[in-house]
Design an enzyme around this catalytic site. Structure first.
Site, PDB file in Angstrom:
ATOM      1  N   LYS A 176      -1.442   6.523   5.117  1.00 21.72           N
ATOM      2  CA  LYS A 176      -2.818   7.048   5.157  1.00 21.72           C
ATOM      3  C   LYS A 176      -3.727   5.788   4.541  1.00 21.72           C
ATOM      4  O   LYS A 176      -5.067   5.857   4.841  1.00 21.72           O
ATOM      5  CB  LYS A 176      -2.853   8.396   4.473  1.00 21.72           C
ATOM      6  CG  LYS A 176      -2.232   9.380   5.125  1.00 21.72           C
ATOM      7  CD  LYS A 176      -2.273  10.754   4.150  1.00 21.72           C
ATOM      8  CE  LYS A 176      -1.244  11.793   4.586  1.00 21.72           C
ATOM      9  NZ  LYS A 176      -1.452  12.711   3.323  1.00 21.72           N
TER      10      LYS A 176
ATOM     11  N   ASP B 222       3.523  -4.073  -1.972  1.00 19.64           N
ATOM     12  CA  ASP B 222       4.193  -3.845  -3.143  1.00 19.64           C
ATOM     13  C   ASP B 222       5.340  -4.662  -2.983  1.00 19.64           C
ATOM     14  O   ASP B 222       5.288  -6.055  -3.105  1.00 19.64           O
ATOM     15  CB  ASP B 222       4.226  -2.339  -3.209  1.00 19.64           C
ATOM     16  CG  ASP B 222       4.667  -2.460  -4.862  1.00 19.64           C
ATOM     17  OD1 ASP B 222       4.841  -3.220  -5.403  1.00 19.64           O
ATOM     18  OD2 ASP B 222       4.840  -1.205  -5.256  1.00 19.64           O
TER      19      ASP B 222
ATOM     20  N   ARG C 282      -8.149   9.604  -3.060  1.00 20.97           N
ATOM     21  CA  ARG C 282      -8.275   8.423  -1.835  1.00 20.97           C
ATOM     22  C   ARG C 282      -9.876   8.381  -1.710  1.00 20.97           C
ATOM     23  O   ARG C 282     -10.125   7.421  -1.038  1.00 20.97           O
ATOM     24  CB  ARG C 282      -7.632   8.997  -0.705  1.00 20.97           C
ATOM     25  CG  ARG C 282      -6.058   9.058  -0.691  1.00 20.97           C
ATOM     26  CD  ARG C 282      -5.609   9.046   0.696  1.00 20.97           C
ATOM     27  NE  ARG C 282      -4.060   9.703   0.664  1.00 20.97           N
ATOM     28  CZ  ARG C 282      -3.119   8.862   0.558  1.00 20.97           C
ATOM     29  NH1 ARG C 282      -3.319   7.651   0.701  1.00 20.97           N
ATOM     30  NH2 ARG C 282      -1.972   9.267   0.621  1.00 20.97           N
TER      31      ARG C 282
HETATM   32  C1  PRP Z   1       1.829   2.609   0.303  1.00 20.67           C
HETATM   33  C2  PRP Z   1       1.075   1.642   1.099  1.00 20.67           C
HETATM   34  C3  PRP Z   1       2.011   0.583   1.943  1.00 20.67           C
HETATM   35  C4  PRP Z   1       3.293   0.785   0.877  1.00 20.67           C
HETATM   36  C5  PRP Z   1       3.387  -0.373   0.238  1.00 20.67           C
HETATM   37  O1  PRP Z   1       1.953   3.518   1.272  1.00 20.67           O
HETATM   38  O2  PRP Z   1      -0.098   1.886   1.715  1.00 20.67           O
HETATM   39  O3  PRP Z   1       2.283   1.167   3.006  1.00 20.67           O
HETATM   40  O4  PRP Z   1       3.197   1.935   0.211  1.00 20.67           O
HETATM   41  O5  PRP Z   1       4.685  -0.229  -0.450  1.00 20.67           O
HETATM   42  P1  PRP Z   1       5.712  -1.365  -0.143  1.00 20.67           P
HETATM   43  O6  PRP Z   1       5.362  -2.782  -0.083  1.00 20.67           O
HETATM   44  O7  PRP Z   1       6.634  -1.159  -1.529  1.00 20.67           O
HETATM   45  O8  PRP Z   1       6.473  -0.972   0.992  1.00 20.67           O
HETATM   46  P2  PRP Z   1       2.571   5.052   0.980  1.00 20.67           P
HETATM   47  O9  PRP Z   1       4.058   5.151   1.079  1.00 20.67           O
HETATM   48  O10 PRP Z   1       2.176   5.441  -0.604  1.00 20.67           O
HETATM   49  O11 PRP Z   1       1.822   6.060   1.944  1.00 20.67           O
HETATM   50  P3  PRP Z   1       0.166   6.321   2.151  1.00 20.67           P
HETATM   51  O12 PRP Z   1      -0.540   4.979   2.601  1.00 20.67           O
HETATM   52  O13 PRP Z   1       0.249   7.383   3.034  1.00 20.67           O
HETATM   53  O14 PRP Z   1      -0.476   6.489   0.620  1.00 20.67           O
END
Ligand code: PRP
Length: 173
Positions: free
Chosen positions: A41, A101, A163
């Protein structure tokens, strides 16, 4: 709910400047149009500002990735959900993320998209968090660089909250 005193890291003005910079960078690909795949999201808010700052025409679609489906445990391979009837073949695809990340999510998403044989794939992320990268994945275009900080706002959540903040805040944890 406890009231949180937010510490602003990137103001709405700074974010606006960065969005325009990234829009120019993406436009420099000089493609006729982009199929924009926004990763839900978190990237939804950045993406809606980005596409409005871009000159390149776009078609918008939304995708998600989760490590919590079908008994998968966090950190293992992700399941990428692309929309049904999503025509990717021979399209110029722009994948939009809010933050990279470890890099695992975007690596799996890019792999899933490339299996569908797009003409080109470009990845843009508003934030590049470099300290925990455990893949060699680098987005084509990134905005703000951070190291270990936990941030939220402007699409990024803190336990699904905040958010909707118009700025990015720094969590004091
Ligand atoms: C977050 C972000 C990326 C991911 C990055 O999503 O939006 O998609 O984490 O992390 P990584 O590089 O360690 O894989 P999240 O899973 O928190 O979902 P969201 O976007 O719904 O908050």
């Amino acid at each position: 709910m406890r009231t949180v005193d937010h510490e602003v890291l990137f103001s709405p003005e700074k974010i606006g400047e960065m969005v325009r910079e990234l829009a120019d960078a993406v436009d420099s690909r000089s493609v006729d149009s982009f199929l924009v795949l926004t990763v839900l999201k978190g990237a939804a808010i950045f993406s809606s500002d980005l596409v409005r700052a871009m000159a390149t025409p776009t078609e918008l679609a939304y995708i998600s990735a989760s490590s919590y489906v079908d008994g998968f445990v966090p950190g293992e391979d992700l399941t990428v959900r692309l929309g049904e009837n999503l025509e990717v073949r021979d399209r110029d695809v722009l994948i939009v993320e809010d933050i990279v990340d470890t890099g695992r999510t975007i690596r799996e998403i890019r792999r899933a998209v490339e299996e569908l044989q797009p003409r080109s794939t470009t990845v843009v992320s508003l934030v590049n968090k470099i300290d925990r990268r455990d893949t060699n994945f680098q987005p084509d275009f990134t905005g703000f660089e951070i190291t270990h900080e936990f941030i939220y706002g402007y699409g990024l959540d803190w336990d699904e909250r905040f958010r909707d903040l118009p700025y990015i805040a720094l969590a004091r944890v």
